[in-house]
Design a protein around this motif. Sequence first.
Motif, PDB file in Angstrom:
ATOM      1  N   ILE A  92      54.894  12.525 -40.800  1.00  0.00           N
ATOM      2  CA  ILE A  92      55.803  12.893 -39.720  1.00  0.00           C
ATOM      3  C   ILE A  92      57.222  12.561 -40.170  1.00  0.00           C
ATOM      4  O   ILE A  92      57.478  11.464 -40.678  1.00  0.00           O
ATOM      5  CB  ILE A  92      55.447  12.152 -38.424  1.00  0.00           C
ATOM      6  N   VAL A  93      58.145  13.506 -39.998  1.00  0.00           N
ATOM      7  CA  VAL A  93      59.539  13.329 -40.383  1.00  0.00           C
ATOM      8  C   VAL A  93      60.397  13.644 -39.167  1.00  0.00           C
ATOM      9  O   VAL A  93      60.147  14.624 -38.460  1.00  0.00           O
ATOM     10  CB  VAL A  93      59.928  14.283 -41.544  1.00  0.00           C
ATOM     11  N   THR A  94      61.398  12.797 -38.918  1.00  0.00           N
ATOM     12  CA  THR A  94      62.362  13.082 -37.855  1.00  0.00           C
ATOM     13  C   THR A  94      63.770  13.000 -38.427  1.00  0.00           C
ATOM     14  O   THR A  94      64.038  12.183 -39.310  1.00  0.00           O
ATOM     15  CB  THR A  94      62.192  12.126 -36.662  1.00  0.00           C
ATOM     16  N   LYS A  95      64.646  13.865 -37.924  1.00  0.00           N
ATOM     17  CA  LYS A  95      66.009  13.923 -38.436  1.00  0.00           C
ATOM     18  C   LYS A  95      66.994  13.984 -37.287  1.00  0.00           C
ATOM     19  O   LYS A  95      66.768  14.680 -36.289  1.00  0.00           O
ATOM     20  CB  LYS A  95      66.220  15.172 -39.287  1.00  0.00           C
ATOM     21  N   THR A  96      68.082  13.240 -37.449  1.00  0.00           N
ATOM     22  CA  THR A  96      69.262  13.367 -36.601  1.00  0.00           C
ATOM     23  C   THR A  96      70.424  13.674 -37.542  1.00  0.00           C
ATOM     24  O   THR A  96      70.255  13.583 -38.767  1.00  0.00           O
ATOM     25  CB  THR A  96      69.528  12.068 -35.808  1.00  0.00           C
ATOM     26  N   PRO A  97      71.583  14.016 -37.022  1.00  0.00           N
ATOM     27  CA  PRO A  97      72.681  14.333 -37.944  1.00  0.00           C
ATOM     28  C   PRO A  97      73.066  13.190 -38.884  1.00  0.00           C
ATOM     29  O   PRO A  97      73.543  13.431 -39.977  1.00  0.00           O
ATOM     30  CB  PRO A  97      73.830  14.678 -37.003  1.00  0.00           C
ATOM     31  N   GLN A  98      72.851  11.939 -38.474  1.00  0.00           N
ATOM     32  CA  GLN A  98      73.249  10.823 -39.319  1.00  0.00           C
ATOM     33  C   GLN A  98      72.144  10.289 -40.216  1.00  0.00           C
ATOM     34  O   GLN A  98      72.431   9.694 -41.240  1.00  0.00           O
ATOM     35  CB  GLN A  98      73.746   9.651 -38.449  1.00  0.00           C
ATOM     36  N   ALA A  99      70.881  10.434 -39.809  1.00  0.00           N
ATOM     37  CA  ALA A  99      69.820   9.753 -40.562  1.00  0.00           C
ATOM     38  C   ALA A  99      68.496  10.482 -40.396  1.00  0.00           C
ATOM     39  O   ALA A  99      68.373  11.411 -39.596  1.00  0.00           O
ATOM     40  CB  ALA A  99      69.696   8.309 -40.071  1.00  0.00           C
ATOM     41  N   ARG A 100      67.504   9.995 -41.131  1.00  0.00           N
ATOM     42  CA  ARG A 100      66.147  10.530 -41.020  1.00  0.00           C
ATOM     43  C   ARG A 100      65.159   9.385 -41.144  1.00  0.00           C
ATOM     44  O   ARG A 100      65.478   8.326 -41.670  1.00  0.00           O
ATOM     45  CB  ARG A 100      65.879  11.591 -42.069  1.00  0.00           C
ATOM     46  N   ALA A 101      63.945   9.623 -40.656  1.00  0.00           N
ATOM     47  CA  ALA A 101      62.882   8.622 -40.746  1.00  0.00           C
ATOM     48  C   ALA A 101      61.574   9.328 -41.054  1.00  0.00           C
ATOM     49  O   ALA A 101      61.367  10.474 -40.655  1.00  0.00           O
ATOM     50  CB  ALA A 101      62.771   7.842 -39.437  1.00  0.00           C
ATOM     51  N   ARG A 102      60.700   8.616 -41.779  1.00  0.00           N
ATOM     52  CA  ARG A 102      59.389   9.160 -42.125  1.00  0.00           C
ATOM     53  C   ARG A 102      58.314   8.172 -41.719  1.00  0.00           C
ATOM     54  O   ARG A 102      58.531   6.965 -41.726  1.00  0.00           O
ATOM     55  CB  ARG A 102      59.274   9.381 -43.623  1.00  0.00           C
ATOM     56  N   LYS A 103      57.154   8.707 -41.405  1.00  0.00           N
ATOM     57  CA  LYS A 103      56.016   7.851 -41.083  1.00  0.00           C
ATOM     58  C   LYS A 103      54.746   8.575 -41.492  1.00  0.00           C
ATOM     59  O   LYS A 103      54.626   9.785 -41.320  1.00  0.00           O
ATOM     60  CB  LYS A 103      55.988   7.542 -39.590  1.00  0.00           C
ATOM     61  N   THR A 104      53.803   7.825 -42.028  1.00  0.00           N
ATOM     62  CA  THR A 104      52.491   8.359 -42.346  1.00  0.00           C
ATOM     63  C   THR A 104      51.512   7.805 -41.331  1.00  0.00           C
ATOM     64  O   THR A 104      51.479   6.603 -41.090  1.00  0.00           O
ATOM     65  CB  THR A 104      52.068   7.953 -43.767  1.00  0.00           C
ATOM     66  N   SER A 105      50.735   8.689 -40.725  1.00  0.00           N
ATOM     67  CA  SER A 105      49.798   8.285 -39.685  1.00  0.00           C
ATOM     68  C   SER A 105      48.472   8.989 -39.934  1.00  0.00           C
ATOM     69  O   SER A 105      48.431  10.075 -40.514  1.00  0.00           O
ATOM     70  CB  SER A 105      50.358   8.664 -38.317  1.00  0.00           C
ATOM     71  N   ALA A 106      47.387   8.362 -39.489  1.00  0.00           N
ATOM     72  CA  ALA A 106      46.068   8.936 -39.727  1.00  0.00           C
ATOM     73  C   ALA A 106      45.213   8.827 -38.479  1.00  0.00           C
ATOM     74  O   ALA A 106      45.414   7.943 -37.643  1.00  0.00           O
ATOM     75  CB  ALA A 106      45.372   8.233 -40.890  1.00  0.00           C
ATOM     76  N   VAL A 107      44.265   9.742 -38.368  1.00  0.00           N
ATOM     77  CA  VAL A 107      43.314   9.722 -37.258  1.00  0.00           C
ATOM     78  C   VAL A 107      41.945  10.101 -37.817  1.00  0.00           C
ATOM     79  O   VAL A 107      41.838  10.936 -38.712  1.00  0.00           O
ATOM     80  CB  VAL A 107      43.745  10.683 -36.120  1.00  0.00           C
ATOM     81  N   ARG A 108      40.929   9.445 -37.307  1.00  0.00           N
ATOM     82  CA  ARG A 108      39.560   9.752 -37.714  1.00  0.00           C
ATOM     83  C   ARG A 108      39.046  10.883 -36.841  1.00  0.00           C
ATOM     84  O   ARG A 108      39.024  10.766 -35.608  1.00  0.00           O
ATOM     85  CB  ARG A 108      38.684   8.512 -37.547  1.00  0.00           C
ATOM     86  N   LEU A 109      38.643  11.976 -37.454  1.00  0.00           N
ATOM     87  CA  LEU A 109      38.119  13.113 -36.720  1.00  0.00           C
ATOM     88  C   LEU A 109      36.603  12.997 -36.611  1.00  0.00           C
ATOM     89  O   LEU A 109      35.943  12.558 -37.562  1.00  0.00           O
ATOM     90  CB  LEU A 109      38.493  14.427 -37.403  1.00  0.00           C
ATOM     91  N   PRO A 110      36.024  13.414 -35.487  1.00  0.00           N
ATOM     92  CA  PRO A 110      34.562  13.332 -35.346  1.00  0.00           C
ATOM     93  C   PRO A 110      33.874  14.371 -36.225  1.00  0.00           C
ATOM     94  O   PRO A 110      34.485  15.341 -36.669  1.00  0.00           O
ATOM     95  CB  PRO A 110      34.342  13.623 -33.864  1.00  0.00           C
ATOM     96  N   ARG A 111      32.580  14.157 -36.443  1.00  0.00           N
ATOM     97  CA  ARG A 111      31.796  15.144 -37.186  1.00  0.00           C
ATOM     98  C   ARG A 111      31.578  16.369 -36.316  1.00  0.00           C
ATOM     99  O   ARG A 111      31.520  16.275 -35.104  1.00  0.00           O
ATOM    100  CB  ARG A 111      30.430  14.575 -37.554  1.00  0.00           C
ATOM    101  N   LEU A 112      31.419  17.504 -36.953  1.00  0.00           N
ATOM    102  CA  LEU A 112      31.055  18.707 -36.221  1.00  0.00           C
ATOM    103  C   LEU A 112      29.606  18.598 -35.767  1.00  0.00           C
ATOM    104  O   LEU A 112      28.770  17.988 -36.438  1.00  0.00           O
ATOM    105  CB  LEU A 112      31.225  19.948 -37.094  1.00  0.00           C
ATOM    106  N   ALA A 113      29.294  19.208 -34.649  1.00  0.00           N
ATOM    107  CA  ALA A 113      27.944  19.088 -34.076  1.00  0.00           C
ATOM    108  C   ALA A 113      26.902  19.677 -35.006  1.00  0.00           C
ATOM    109  O   ALA A 113      25.842  19.101 -35.213  1.00  0.00           O
ATOM    110  CB  ALA A 113      27.895  19.773 -32.712  1.00  0.00           C
TER     111      ALA A 113
END
Length: 136
Positions: free
Chosen positions: A107-128
């Motif tokens: 995930i990246v966010t930007k404003t005119p003066q600066a930017r920030a980054r973050k890595t995030s994860a989620v566990r997805l369920p198995r398909l039926a």
Amino acid sequence: MLTEDSWSIASPAMKTVCWRLSAWDPDIASVRYRLTNIRRTKRLRVIVTVKDRRGLLVRNAAVGVRSARVRWIARNPRAKRTNASGQSAFVLTVRNRSFGRRLVLRIVTKTPQARARKTSAVRLPRLARAAAAKRS
């Protein structure tokens, strides 16, 4: 001239116009995932909240979401801007290979003066059907 003290008494319209002044150091405060009906619809909802270093919500910041691994989502969504409550929501179409694993997002966010980054994860369920095939 706006000072630190004048922000507390400034009108909402004034804060809207001067959103850049308070957003020197944006921070991705939270990334929330909605996994409702993901097995059926293959759609994952992601909600990103952006705050500045003082803890105030940042409106109108550009936010982008993409997968850290190639071809785990159908396409990278277009960048969006945060709303008045500092949030931006994305709907990702997840591919079959992602189910039962951790989906890592950048995930990246930007404003005119600066930017920030973050890595995030989620566990997805198995398909039926994958779970049913394994049992038999």
